[in-house]
Every structure is written in structure tokens, then in C-alpha cells.
Design an enzyme around this catalytic site. Structure first.
Site, PDB file in Angstrom:
ATOM      1  N   GLU A  73       6.122 -10.845  -8.010  1.00 19.06           N
ATOM      2  CA  GLU A  73       6.261 -11.642  -6.789  1.00 19.06           C
ATOM      3  C   GLU A  73       6.182 -10.788  -5.521  1.00 19.06           C
ATOM      4  O   GLU A  73       5.711 -11.258  -4.479  1.00 19.06           O
ATOM      5  CB  GLU A  73       7.591 -12.406  -6.802  1.00 19.06           C
ATOM      6  N   GLU A  81       7.923 -11.100   2.355  1.00 21.63           N
ATOM      7  CA  GLU A  81       7.381 -12.428   2.643  1.00 21.63           C
ATOM      8  C   GLU A  81       6.040 -12.634   1.956  1.00 21.63           C
ATOM      9  O   GLU A  81       5.303 -11.673   1.698  1.00 21.63           O
ATOM     10  CB  GLU A  81       7.188 -12.617   4.151  1.00 21.63           C
TER      11      GLU A  81
END
Length: 211
Positions: A73, A81
Site C-alpha cells: 500500500e 498518501e
């Protein structure tokens, strides 16, 4: 160094680890990371985090699964972000109404996304997720709390990996659109991180790895 070596992590990873030891693993991962991933940003909050203190005993396999998804991720904790930003506002959800000018794209170690997830996380952890979603990228303690909250409380990640459903169930919970050919490269990357961590930890990754 982008991520701690397996040797460094194995020093505090017995076959079964406590919730506090789990927090210590997070501290190791945060070392040598800039800004939000520094130790000082979230040492105390994680030690006092109620949901972590109440967590059941975790296995080394689950630690590998948790960090494998985080590694994917965030490109191994390089990004706080989401790179390709969008509003991620479900306007049909009247319970969690979006705030004008706010965007609910992915932020934090597990990239918290969508207005309803920001609001749910905020209610549980004590911040205003709808009005101030940016705090997940700006406040280190809140950022990591959202990751632990999602894994332990808001999804079936913990129950899936500990009940034999396999690593693929965590992928479905975090980013189900990747499964069944949706984004095979991303699935493969998650699985590779997971199997590599398991191999270095000396733990069997189990079956049902890919979705």
C-alpha cells in the site's frame, strides 16, 4: 533502508507475540522513515491504544500478512498518501455525508479510503474523519491507529489470517477489486511480500495465498 531486515524483526518475534510486542514491531518499522513514520510521532499513542491493548495474541504469520499489505500500500512506507488522488465520496451514503472540499483518498499505512471509512475510524479513534480527513496523513499516531483499527476491528483481516482462510482473504478485505484478475500485478506483489516475510521468519505461509 526502507524496511527492517528479517533478522532485526526476529529478535522480538517469538512464535506467539503479545499486543505490546506487536507495537514494538511497528516501532522498528518506523525507524529511519521520514515525517509521519518517525518513532516519536506515535510511540506513546500506540502504547496507550485501547484496541491494541485488547487485541488477542497474534502470530508471526499475521505479522507477515499485516506488513506485506502495508509494504504494498505504501511502497514500503515511502508514501503516506495515495498517489492518484480523487474525492472517494459515496454521495449515496446519507449517514456519512461528504464535506464540501474534502477528499477521502487513501492515507496511512493501510490507505484508509472513502468517506464512510473515515467517519467510522474517526468515531472509534476520536477524530473528525469527515471534516478533517487530512489528519490521517499529518498525525503519525492517528495514521497508525487507523491501520490497526482497520485490521483488527473494521475488517475480517485478523480473523481470516488466524482462522485458516489464508492471506488472500486479507487482500479481499483491503482491496477486493484487485482479485479475480482485477489487478493481478498488485495481488502478486502482496503475495510476494508475504511469502518473503514468512520465509525469512521461518514460518509456513499456509495455503490460499492469491485471490
Amino acid at each position: 533502508m526502507l524496511f527492517p531486515s528479517a533478522e532485526e524483526m526476529l529478535g522480538i518475534l517469538p512464535p506467539k507475540i503479545s499486543s505490546m510486542e506487536f507495537c514494538l514491531v511497528l516501532l522498528i518499522v518506523a525507524q529511519e522513515r521520514p515525517s509521519i513514520h518517525t518513532i516519536t510521532s506515535w510511540t506513546q499513542p500506540l502504547h496507550s491504544l485501547a484496541l491494541a491493548q485488547q487485541a488477542p495474541t497474534l502470530t508471526t504469520r499475521e505479522i507477515a500478512a499485516f506488513f506485506a499489505n502495508i509494504a504494498h500500500e505504501t511502497s514500503r512506507l515511502c508514501y503516506v498518501e495515495q498517489i492518484e488522488k480523487s474525492d472517494y465520496c459515496d454521495s449515496t451514503n446519507k449517514k456519512y455525508q461528504c464535506v464540501a472540499g474534502k477528499q477521502y483518498y487513501g492515507r496511512g499505512p493501510l490507505q484508509l479510503t472513502w468517506n464512510y471509512n473515515y467517519d467510522a475510524a474517526g468515531h472509534y479513534l476520536g477524530f473528525d474523519g469527515l471534516n478533517h480527513p487530512e489528519i490521517v496523513a499529518q498525525n503519525g499516531s492517528i495514521s497508525w491507529k487507523t491501520a490497526v483499527w482497520f485490521w483488527m476491528k473494521h475488517s475480517n483481516c485478523h480473523s481470516a489470517i488466524t482462522s485458516g482462510q489464508g492471506f488472500r482473504a486479507t487482500i479481499k478485505a483491503i482491496s477486493g477489486d484487485e482479485c479475480n484478475g482485477g489487478d493481478s500485478d498488485s495481488v502478486d506483489e502482496r503475495v510476494n511480500y508475504y511469502t518473503n516475510y514468512c520465509n525469512e521468519f521461518g514460518v509456513d505461509p499456509g495455503s490460499n495465498l492469491s485471490c
